[in-house]
Enzyme design. Structure first.
Site, PDB file in Angstrom:
ATOM      1  N   GLU A 261       4.883  -9.976 -54.316  1.00 31.18           N
ATOM      2  CA  GLU A 261       4.380 -10.729 -55.443  1.00 31.18           C
ATOM      3  C   GLU A 261       2.936 -10.219 -55.363  1.00 31.18           C
ATOM      4  OE1 GLU A 261       5.964 -11.789 -57.678  1.00 31.18           O
ATOM      5  OE2 GLU A 261       7.599 -12.137 -56.591  1.00 31.18           O
ATOM      6  N   GLU A 290       7.204  -3.279 -60.907  1.00 29.25           N
ATOM      7  CA  GLU A 290       8.069  -3.517 -59.911  1.00 29.25           C
ATOM      8  C   GLU A 290       7.735  -2.239 -58.936  1.00 29.25           C
ATOM      9  OE1 GLU A 290       9.692  -6.146 -59.391  1.00 29.25           O
ATOM     10  OE2 GLU A 290      11.058  -5.536 -57.826  1.00 29.25           O
TER      11      GLU A 290
END
Lengths: 495, 495
Positions: A261, A290
């Site tokens: 994250e 990502e």
């Protein structure tokens, strides 16, 4: 640029800035729902989300946008990119009726709670009517967006502009055979890597997690870390929040989800401040996003050099915990085993999880799979690909939040991100050949700077694939990821 | 009702429901800013607040409202009250230019941080330019609202519909002489009540605070409690949040601010669920709101009977803490002493704090006092009324958040709430003559029900003073509060 064109540009940007601010508000409402919201507020929250969606939809379809877009003629690259984003949003929003957009917001706000409840009780039946409703609405939205084209492609394009289902198929065609072969070699290897054992107190895990976030470039002055059922990153610019979860028997879950994250958050925090609250002020696509989380989590965070540092940190934090050698720790961190849960999957199995979801959700959207048949289809496919029978729905079809909130077309961007991360890692090692010295010292500054200067700061200035290509100096392909995985796991499992 | 009239009613209510939902979102953004927001997000948050304000302002001035209001003809009391609220909001919003409303939202969002920083450093000069800007904007707003009338009355009417500065003057004229006389008797009494001494761990304070909130009817399923610099209650309906603060040497600060905020919260949570997200779905005015917090905090929470129960709870939670007798504890809780801080003031001094603020803010709004002279005016008045010299700005002019966020006209509603609480308490004791038995057992259920059934459930159905009169069965006046205070403190201080 004429005066009219300049005024139109100014009007567009001012309008977009306000829209961006409202999107941040709506996003924070989502964060709140996952971290802070009282349980009894679900119904009211649905109304609030729907109202925000109504406001945003009205702004995105504001007829003045069409006039301004016709008149504006920006001269610089940033202006052109901003305009293109605004045009894209305007054209998209015009295709979806306001009532449908609001209905999706209302239903997906409530459905998330129903999913969470069903998941906690392993009760698929309790979730299916809601899922059927979400699927129906998203198909309706897909049809509105596709205008005769492929529903799934239309939804995927939301998350990864320019990408298609066929493009994803191509990527998986390149990845699948070598991943399956790598998986077989590993599972057939005589070297056995045992999982980590022991209990690691939650408080200490969270303390070390905060350290890890800082190491990977998270700016706590412009963010915060909280607990949630599902780790996520939320927000842009000056307010980018991450969440994690803690299992005392599995500290890697917490540590690596925080690093993951943090990759997302550092991307958002790293965008050029000049783009704050503009249409290019955030990450350019889910795939590129990502790539930032994955390169942090895997290529860097699970590297031999970095795990050597982490090993020392864990010994300092938890005392002796049964793994004395750094090399043994490195293998443990990178242990390969077929598991049920995507977010806990090793790098070899991860993309197999995505292939399963991609095929199922594409079939759902195309109308080739009924919601009632989804669980069986999941379980069959999982048994075939992973050689393990799903033991309960929370380990199977109920594990992910995505479908409950209508994110169809989102999953494949995870694999795309892995592929991009492989490319970025190859380029990073090319440019910083002595990077391992840094990693061994827990010093990610040069790597963070490389990512920020080469990629993150651009935000949405370039198209997704172009963003990667500019950062790498070569066109993205599956090869770097596959070679990296084959080398790494060949070393660990001895083949 | 004709079909057109019915359609207009339906359109109005549906529009109002969405507006109410967006107001909840904006309110929660305010909550977040005080409890969760990262420090570096202040600028962006200002943009977000301004954007929300822009949206709300546009909704409140939506020209369709005028047409619907002309056509609608609601038949029942709730419908009439909702329509009246919508009309009031529409007329108010039309008077304030959108640019001014947004500017106020933007400035007051940022100014709150500047105030907090200045307060923490006791640096009035660092706050004055911002305050001057807020005063300028609020005077501009007041002038727009007053349309030739009194600026201060126009602002006060926002918080207490129907109330005027002259009405407040009348109230203070009734309160002041007897409060000053009561104060003199107490300070001249030979009985000395010592303050509480010792340290009370924060964790235990917070645990007991949660218990107290539940006792006074707070529904944690539809709310949550967090820490903030300034205790407050935020939100309506299903999501009503409270905050508190903890000082280890002063547990009463935490306990009684929690009981206070619980009174506010239980009001919001107690409104008829049929009114959820309608214009009458929250508390009717700040004065009535404050009556709910004050009766919980003071008339009930600081009663001899309830403090006997609390005494037992504290001994259970903290062990022996130096006060063995319930009567001694009761006196300690109700100790009267001139202090700097309004929110920590005893019941005798509290309204003197408000009188000071009322006179100063009214002078500021009327242009009779310059921001540059405010600190001196505060300090002079404080010395005159309290017999103590202000030792530092955080104990004086910088202590309250209100002015920093533009809440001019808000302070007097606190005294109005005290007056109303006195009336409600008299009526409650009349209806439940054996209430002390409940209070001694820490059982507030009958009192909570009485307040909910007689007052809270009505939300904004009746005008503020009518709301109180219906609950009490008599018209509100200062007499009940004054008799209550004179009796109570005569008993404690022996005169």
């Amino acid at each position: 640029m004429t005066e009219t064109a300049a005024a139109a540009c100014e009007a567009l940007l001012s309008h977009a800035r306000e829209t961006a601010a409202l999107e941040q508000v709506a996003g924070r409402l989502g964060w709140d729902q996952e971290t802070m919201m009282p349980r009894g507020a679900a119904h009211q929250r649905g109304e609030e989300m729907a109202a925000m969606e109504g406001v945003l939809h009205a702004r995105r379809t504001d007829p003045r946008l069409g006039d301004w877009l016709d008149a504006a003629d920006p001269q610089d690259a940033a202006g052109k990119a901003q305009l293109a984003k605004i045009r894209r949003g305007y054209e998209r929003a015009q295709k979806v009726p306001a009532a449908l957009a609001q209905e999706i917001a209302r239903v997906t706000s409530v459905s998330q709670g129903i999913w969470a409840e069903a998941r906690s009780r392993d009760d698929v039946a309790a979730f299916l009517p809601t899922l059927a409703e979400v699927v129906r609405l998203k198909r309706e939205e897909g049809a509105a967006l596709a205008a005769g084209g492929d529903l799934y492609d239309a939804l995927l394009d939301d998350y990864e502009p320019g990408m298609t289902g066929a493009g994803i198929e191509g990527m998986f065609a390149a990845l699948r055979p070598r991943l399956v072969s790598l998986r077989e070699k590993i599972l057939g290897s005589s070297r056995v890597v045992a999982p980590l054992e022991g209990l690691f107190t939650a408080e200490t895990q969270l303390r070390l997690s905060r350290r890890l976030a800082a190491v990977f470039g998270y700016d706590f002055e412009r963010g915060r870390m909280d607990l949630a059922v599902h780790p996520f990153c939320s927000g842009s610019g000056q307010d980018v929040r991450i969440t994690t979860r803690v299992t005392e028997s599995d500290p890697f879950n917490c540590f690596y989800s925080v690093i993951h994250e943090t990759g997302h958050a550092a991307y958002e925090q790293g965008v050029d401040p000049d783009y704050l609250l503009t249409p290019i002020g955030g990450g350019v696509s889910m795939g590129v996003h990502e790539s930032q989380s994955r390169i942090c989590e895997n290529q860097l965070g699970r590297s031999r050099a970095f795990t050597a540092w982490l090993h020392g940190q864990m010994r300092e934090s938890f005392g002796e915990f049964g793994i004395a050698e750094a090399e043994h720790f490195y293998a443990t961190v990178n242990r390969v085993a077929p598991g049920y849960i995507r977010t806990e999957a090793d790098e070899v199995h991860y993309n197999l999880h995505i292939m399963l979801r991609f095929d199922l959700e594409r079939a759902l959207m195309r109308g080739d799979l009924a919601v009632g048949d989804l669980e069986a289809a999941w379980n069959d496919r999982f048994a075939a690909d992973f050689g393990v029978k799903v033991d309960r729905p929370s380990n199977g079809v109920l594990q992910d939040v995505h479908w409950s909130i209508g994110l169809f077309g989102y999953f494949p961007t995870y694999s795309l991100g892995n592929l991009y991360a492989g490319c970025l890692h190859q380029a990073l090692r090319r440019d910083l050949p002595d990077l391992d010295q840094d990693l061994q010292a827990g010093d990610l500054n040069r790597a963070n700077d490389w990512l920020r200067d080469g990629l993150r700061r651009h935000g949405g200035l370039y198209a997704p694939a172009e963003t990667i290509e500019r950062a790498c100096g070569f066109a993205p392909s599956a090869e770097p990821l596959l070679s990296y995985l084959e080398n790494k796991y060949g070393g660990i499992y001895g083949f």
